[in-house]
Each structure stands twice: as structure tokens, then as C-alpha cells.
Design a protein around this motif. Structure first.
Motif, PDB file in Angstrom:
ATOM      1  N   TYR A   1       0.832  -1.210   0.000  1.00  0.00           N
ATOM      2  CA  TYR A   1       0.000   0.000   0.000  1.00  0.00           C
ATOM      3  C   TYR A   1       0.864   1.257   0.000  1.00  0.00           C
ATOM      4  O   TYR A   1       0.661   2.162  -0.818  1.00  0.00           O
ATOM      5  CB  TYR A   1      -0.929  -0.006   1.214  1.00  0.00           C
TER       6      TYR A   1
ATOM      7  N   THR B   1       1.301   3.673  -3.205  1.00  0.00           N
ATOM      8  CA  THR B   1       0.828   5.050  -3.023  1.00  0.00           C
ATOM      9  C   THR B   1       1.942   6.045  -3.319  1.00  0.00           C
ATOM     10  O   THR B   1       1.735   7.040  -4.026  1.00  0.00           O
ATOM     11  CB  THR B   1       0.322   5.253  -1.582  1.00  0.00           C
TER      12      THR B   1
ATOM     13  N   THR C   1       2.014   8.532  -6.506  1.00  0.00           N
ATOM     14  CA  THR C   1       2.028   9.964  -6.197  1.00  0.00           C
ATOM     15  C   THR C   1       3.129  10.688  -6.960  1.00  0.00           C
ATOM     16  O   THR C   1       2.906  11.769  -7.515  1.00  0.00           O
ATOM     17  CB  THR C   1       2.227  10.176  -4.681  1.00  0.00           C
TER      18      THR C   1
ATOM     19  N   ASN D   1      -5.963   1.683 -10.580  1.00  0.00           N
ATOM     20  CA  ASN D   1      -6.582   1.603  -9.251  1.00  0.00           C
ATOM     21  C   ASN D   1      -7.025   0.182  -8.922  1.00  0.00           C
ATOM     22  O   ASN D   1      -6.876  -0.271  -7.772  1.00  0.00           O
ATOM     23  CB  ASN D   1      -7.777   2.553  -9.179  1.00  0.00           C
TER      24      ASN D   1
ATOM     25  N   ASN E   1      -7.661  13.214  -4.912  1.00  0.00           N
ATOM     26  CA  ASN E   1      -8.311  11.914  -4.829  1.00  0.00           C
ATOM     27  C   ASN E   1      -9.775  12.024  -5.229  1.00  0.00           C
ATOM     28  O   ASN E   1     -10.282  11.224  -6.023  1.00  0.00           O
ATOM     29  CB  ASN E   1      -8.177  11.371  -3.404  1.00  0.00           C
TER      30      ASN E   1
ATOM     31  N   ILE F   1      -3.817  10.469   3.945  1.00  0.00           N
ATOM     32  CA  ILE F   1      -3.424   9.654   2.792  1.00  0.00           C
ATOM     33  C   ILE F   1      -4.322   9.929   1.595  1.00  0.00           C
ATOM     34  O   ILE F   1      -3.927   9.742   0.443  1.00  0.00           O
ATOM     35  CB  ILE F   1      -3.448   8.152   3.150  1.00  0.00           C
TER      36      ILE F   1
END
Length: 242
Positions: A24, A28, A32, A57, A120, A180
Motif C-alpha cells: 500500500y 501510493t 504519487t 486503481n 483523490n 493519505i
């Protein structure tokens, strides 16, 4: 004694937890800072940018979800059995928790100077405009909430509280969950954090209130996401921001 031993095993960190966290955090961070390169790669397989973004995703959450389920399947089964013994409680409290979440979120947004969409949120809204519901529902309602409840509630509260004061764990869960979801160009502006803080406060609350029932917080999270999906798909495309 046997029951206590079983309880201890259920909330002991294991190798699958480590793999899920590494996957994760790694994904991430990579998405990013190198998301453009990932999307360029996916565009070689999927012609539409929205489809490519959806694929990224889906792969991300599926990869983490495999480790999450491998670690927590006993807890999942136990918690579903508990909820099955009180179906009317579950059916009544899940929508009530969503309503409370919306109220708290509205209060936080007003108190912090209005809402600001995070990257997001804008990314999800973009997907919802171009990807059909039969693809989005499994990702946003089934897979995503499970992965996030496993990470931010089951690990950061359920398991971490075996070593750290549970209220500290609740604060960490709330802050990390909200933060996050706002990683991007807006940084950590409170107006962007507000919607996710509202979500986190309620999800942490119901998780602790139900005796660390992972599946109850998951159902609340999934119901909130389902409501958002239904509302967005119900709005005519011409009224949505481009």
C-alpha cells in the motif's frame, strides 16, 4: 484460556500484514510521484485515459486486497457471524452511521472554511464520469473499503492497540486515513482534509463501539461509498464539472 489465546492470535501482526502495508505505502508513493509514467504504460494496453486510470486503481487495490484477506480472513468470518446474530441492529445502524457521518462532515467543512476537492476526489469523479457503474461499484464499494478498513482500523487500531494506548491508535487512524487521501498538490490544507476527517471519525467510532468489528466498519464505509456512486451516476453528465 483457549478463547483468549485465539483472540491474541487474531490481533497479532503477521507477514501478510507487513506485505499489505509495504504494498500500500509503496504503490501510493510510486503513484504519487510517478503516476504519469504508470498511466503512460497503461495507455499502451487501454486506449482511453479513464480506463487506464481505472486499471491502475483496480490493480493497486486488488494487490493489497490479496494480502489483507490472507491476513484477516478469520476476523472477517468471525465478525460476519457476529453481525448475523443481530441482523436488525446491522440494518438499522449502518444507514444511521452514514447519516451521522454526513452531518459531522458538514459541520467540519463549515468550521474549516468550506470544502475543497482533493486530487483523490477529483480523480474518482473523473472515473465516475467515464467508467460504467458495473465496473466502479466493485472497486469503490466492495474492494476499496475493505482494504482501507483493514489497514486503517484493523491494523492501526485492532492490532496496534495491543502495544499502544487505544485512544492514541484512534487518533493515528483518523489522521493517517484523512491525510493519505489528500496527498497531492494541495498538501494538507484543512479544507481538503475535512471530508475525510468526518469519515474517519465515524469509522473509528463504530469500529471501537462494536468491539473492533471490522465488518461493521466496512459495511458503513461501503454504504457511504455506494451512496456517493449512486448520487454521481444519477446526476446528468452535463451538470458535472468537466
Amino acid at each position: 484460556m483457549g478463547s483468549l489465546s485465539t483472540q491474541t492470535r487474531l490481533y497479532r501482526f503477521n507477514i501478510f500484514d507487513a506485505a499489505a502495508v509495504v504494498a500500500y505505502v509503496g504503490f501510493t508513493a510510486y503513484f504519487t510521484f510517478a503516476g504519469a509514467s504508470v498511466e503512460r504504460l497503461m495507455l499502451q494496453f487501454f486506449p482511453e485515459p479513464a480506463t487506464a486510470s481505472y486499471a491502475v486503481n483496480a490493480i493497486f487495490y486488488a494487490a493489497v486486497g490479496v494480502f489483507a484477506l490472507a491476513s484477516a480472513w478469520r476476523v472477517v468470518g468471525r465478525d460476519f457471524r457476529i453481525l448475523g446474530t443481530r441482523p436488525w441492529f446491522t440494518l438499522g445502524m449502518v444507514p444511521l452511521a452514514v447519516v451521522v457521518m454526513l452531518i459531522i462532515t458538514a459541520i467540519l467543512v463549515a468550521a474549516l472554511g468550506g470544502a475543497q476537492s482533493s486530487e483523490n476526489q477529483m480523480g474518482i469523479q473523473g472515473l465516475l464520469q467515464h467508467v460504467p457503474a458495473w465496473l466502479m461499484v466493485p472497486l469503490l464499494v466492495l474492494l476499496g473499503p475493505f482494504v482501507e478498513e483493514y489497514l486503517f482500523r484493523h491494523l492501526l487500531i485492532g492490532k496496534l492497540s495491543q502495544y499502544v494506548n487505544i485512544w492514541i491508535c484512534c487518533i493515528v487512524s483518523t489522521v493517517v486515513f484523512a491525510s493519505i487521501h489528500t496527498i497531492g498538490r494541495e498538501g494538507f490544507e484543512l479544507s481538503a482534509l475535512a471530508p475525510y476527517l468526518g469519515m474517519a471519525v465515524v469509522l473509528v467510532g463504530v469500529y471501537v463501539w462494536t468491539g473492533r468489528n471490522l465488518m461493521f466498519s466496512y459495511l458503513v464505509h461501503a454504504a457511504k461509498n455506494l451512496l456517493a456512486v449512486v448520487l454521481i451516476y444519477s446526476v446528468p453528465a452535463e451538470l458535472l464539472p468537466s
